[in-house]
Scaffold this motif. Structure first.
Motif, PDB file in Angstrom:
ATOM      1  N   PHE A   9       0.834  -1.195   0.000  1.00  0.00           N
ATOM      2  CA  PHE A   9       0.000   0.000   0.000  1.00  0.00           C
ATOM      3  C   PHE A   9       0.868   1.243   0.000  1.00  0.00           C
ATOM      4  CE2 PHE A   9      -3.301  -2.946   1.450  1.00  0.00           C
ATOM      5  CZ  PHE A   9      -4.400  -2.460   0.753  1.00  0.00           C
ATOM      6  N   GLN A  10       0.379   2.281  -0.666  1.00  0.00           N
ATOM      7  CA  GLN A  10       1.102   3.547  -0.779  1.00  0.00           C
ATOM      8  C   GLN A  10       0.420   4.683  -0.030  1.00  0.00           C
ATOM      9  OE1 GLN A  10       4.172   3.570  -2.532  1.00  0.00           O
ATOM     10  NE2 GLN A  10       3.702   1.390  -2.302  1.00  0.00           N
ATOM     11  N   ALA A  11      -0.597   4.353   0.740  1.00  0.00           N
ATOM     12  CA  ALA A  11      -1.329   5.380   1.474  1.00  0.00           C
ATOM     13  C   ALA A  11      -2.015   4.748   2.676  1.00  0.00           C
ATOM     14  CB  ALA A  11      -2.366   6.041   0.569  1.00  0.00           C
ATOM     15  N   ASN A  12      -2.328   5.575   3.660  1.00  0.00           N
ATOM     16  CA  ASN A  12      -3.026   5.119   4.857  1.00  0.00           C
ATOM     17  C   ASN A  12      -4.532   5.177   4.618  1.00  0.00           C
ATOM     18  OD1 ASN A  12      -3.740   4.396   7.473  1.00  0.00           O
ATOM     19  ND2 ASN A  12      -3.534   6.488   8.246  1.00  0.00           N
ATOM     20  N   ILE A  13      -5.100   4.053   4.227  1.00  0.00           N
ATOM     21  CA  ILE A  13      -6.532   3.923   4.020  1.00  0.00           C
ATOM     22  C   ILE A  13      -7.033   2.725   4.818  1.00  0.00           C
ATOM     23  CG2 ILE A  13      -6.531   5.090   1.787  1.00  0.00           C
ATOM     24  CD1 ILE A  13      -6.410   2.377   0.423  1.00  0.00           C
ATOM     25  N   TYR A  14      -8.294   2.399   4.680  1.00  0.00           N
ATOM     26  CA  TYR A  14      -8.910   1.370   5.525  1.00  0.00           C
ATOM     27  C   TYR A  14      -8.940   0.037   4.783  1.00  0.00           C
ATOM     28  CZ  TYR A  14     -12.376  -0.372   8.965  1.00  0.00           C
ATOM     29  OH  TYR A  14     -13.037  -1.065   9.944  1.00  0.00           O
ATOM     30  N   GLN A  15      -8.382  -1.005   5.420  1.00  0.00           N
ATOM     31  CA  GLN A  15      -8.517  -2.367   4.898  1.00  0.00           C
ATOM     32  C   GLN A  15      -9.311  -3.201   5.903  1.00  0.00           C
ATOM     33  OE1 GLN A  15      -4.784  -1.557   5.499  1.00  0.00           O
ATOM     34  NE2 GLN A  15      -5.257  -0.087   3.884  1.00  0.00           N
ATOM     35  N   GLY A  16     -10.070  -4.142   5.381  1.00  0.00           N
ATOM     36  CA  GLY A  16     -10.869  -4.986   6.262  1.00  0.00           C
ATOM     37  C   GLY A  16     -12.330  -4.626   6.183  1.00  0.00           C
ATOM     38  N   HIS A  17     -13.076  -5.022   7.214  1.00  0.00           N
ATOM     39  CA  HIS A  17     -14.527  -4.836   7.236  1.00  0.00           C
ATOM     40  C   HIS A  17     -14.888  -3.488   7.853  1.00  0.00           C
ATOM     41  CE1 HIS A  17     -15.514  -8.894   5.873  1.00  0.00           C
ATOM     42  NE2 HIS A  17     -14.506  -9.309   6.623  1.00  0.00           N
TER      43      HIS A  17
END
Length: 378
Positions: free
Chosen positions: A249-257
């Motif tokens: 990943f190249q950015a702080n975003i949301y992974q998961g549910h």
């Protein structure tokens, strides 16, 4: 006893969480939309082609201001041809970022990172500035409210205990009394040890006040997008077209549910907000032009603004946004544009970390996923 902040929640949360509100209005209210794993590729409109970016060749004389980088400006294709808000289920609400149109911006300096807690603290100590979230609401602002309900605070993301219908964003946001830039989760929280994190719980006028003190200003939406694209043409993201080049990943975003408690897996290295500059910069040396926190820009938000520019048939020079705000979902709300997405953006719900897409927010509403960065004209 009734929650004394319920009326504020209704007034402020609906405004500040404008991405979610757009979905709430546009989605089929009878259809249950539950977060799910998703690996779809963005659906683009091949008929809306990007034309090459042409950078200005002139460079400024003198030293680059500390903490900033030179953005050459030039002519580029602005906007997005991505048809879906979410790669999973939310269709067609990125239309405010279409059609793609030609824009020219002059060169400028831009902060390498979002304004941090330590930088904002220097401003507050020097000026005594009090942010909107720290100011008690007045009877003039809310004439129907009880005096006991007029309390300081801001909006905070609150995960749900289990999977929920994504049509109702009020389930994962709350108005938190005492939340502000010093106390991002409420009175018992602190920014101690988080000096390099982006400042949050700032509204548009807070950002403008800081920028003026620093001898800078907020970027226009066109300047922000030109800088985010890094001189490249038509990429989906600030770093290219692959969300995870080489599996990272190249950015702080949301992974998961989303938005379940402990649902964010932190595959990108962070669960929640992150310090600035944790990922590689873009081609212009800018960090976090996607994810982490939304960034205020100077333009009023109008859903039809891009359409009006495209219909002129001309390359627009240094656009500063529409003369008036207009959001058909909230016609009485005064909104400015947000850019870049935040740590809560997810392919299940909001993919506006894609470089050409837009956000929006009521100009005097704050939350713990909204910050800003500044620019400086030569």
């Amino acid at each position: 006893m009734k929650n004394k902040t319920l009326w504020i929640l209704g007034l402020l949360t609906i405004s500040i969480i404008s991405i979610a509100y757009s979905f709430t209005k546009l989605a089929n209210p009878k259809k249950e939309t539950i977060a799910q794993d998703c690996t779809e590729i963005p659906n683009t409109n091949a008929g809306s082609d990007f034309k090459p970016t042409i950078e200005n060749k002139s460079k400024p004389a003198g030293k680059v201001p500390k903490g900033m980088v030179w953005i050459p400006g030039g002519e580029f294709s602005m906007g997005s041809n991505v048809e879906d808000e979410s790669l999973c289920s939310i269709k067609g609400v990125t239309k405010d970022a279409a059609p793609i149109h030609r824009v020219h911006v002059d060169g400028f300096y831009m902060d390498q990172t979002e304004v941090t807690n330590e930088e904002f603290e220097k401003f507050v100590k020097a000026t005594g500035y009090v942010t909107v979230a720290e100011q008690k609401p007045t009877k003039e602002e809310f004439p129907t409210a009880n005096e006991a309900d007029l309390i300081t605070g801001s909006v905070v993301f609150t995960p749900t205990p289990s999977a929920v219908n994504l049509n109702n964003f009020l389930q994962w946001w709350r108005y938190e009394p005492g939340a502000d830039w010093r106390h991002p989760y409420g009175p018992q929280s602190t920014i101690k040890g988080k000096e390099k994190y982006p400042v949050v719980h700032v509204v548009y006028e807070d950002a403008v006040a800081y920028a003026k003190w620093a001898g800078k200003r907020l970027p226009t939406e066109a300047e922000w997008e030109f800088a985010a694209r890094g001189g490249k043409t038509g990429n989906l993201y600030a770093w290219g077209n692959d969300l995870k080049p080489k599996g990272k990943f190249q950015a702080n975003i949301y992974q998961g549910h989303f938005p379940i408690k402990d649902g964010d897996t932190g595959e990108d290295g962070f669960k929640g907000i992150a310090p600035t500059a944790q990922y590689a910069p873009n081609a212009y040396g800018l960090y976090d032009m996607a994810g982490n926190v939304w960034e205020w820009v100077n333009d009023w938000y109008s859903v039809n603004y891009y359409k009006s520019l495209a219909e002129s048939g001309k390359t627009t020079k240094n656009p500063k946004g529409p003369d008036a705000y207009y959001d058909p979902n909230d016609p009485t709300e005064i909104k400015r544009v947000h850019r870049g997405g935040s740590f809560l953006c997810t392919d299940q719900y909001c993919t506006r970390y894609m470089v050409g897409t837009r956000g929006k927010g009521e100009y005097r509403s704050a939350a713990n996923h909204v910050g800003f960065r500044c620019v400086k004209s030569i």
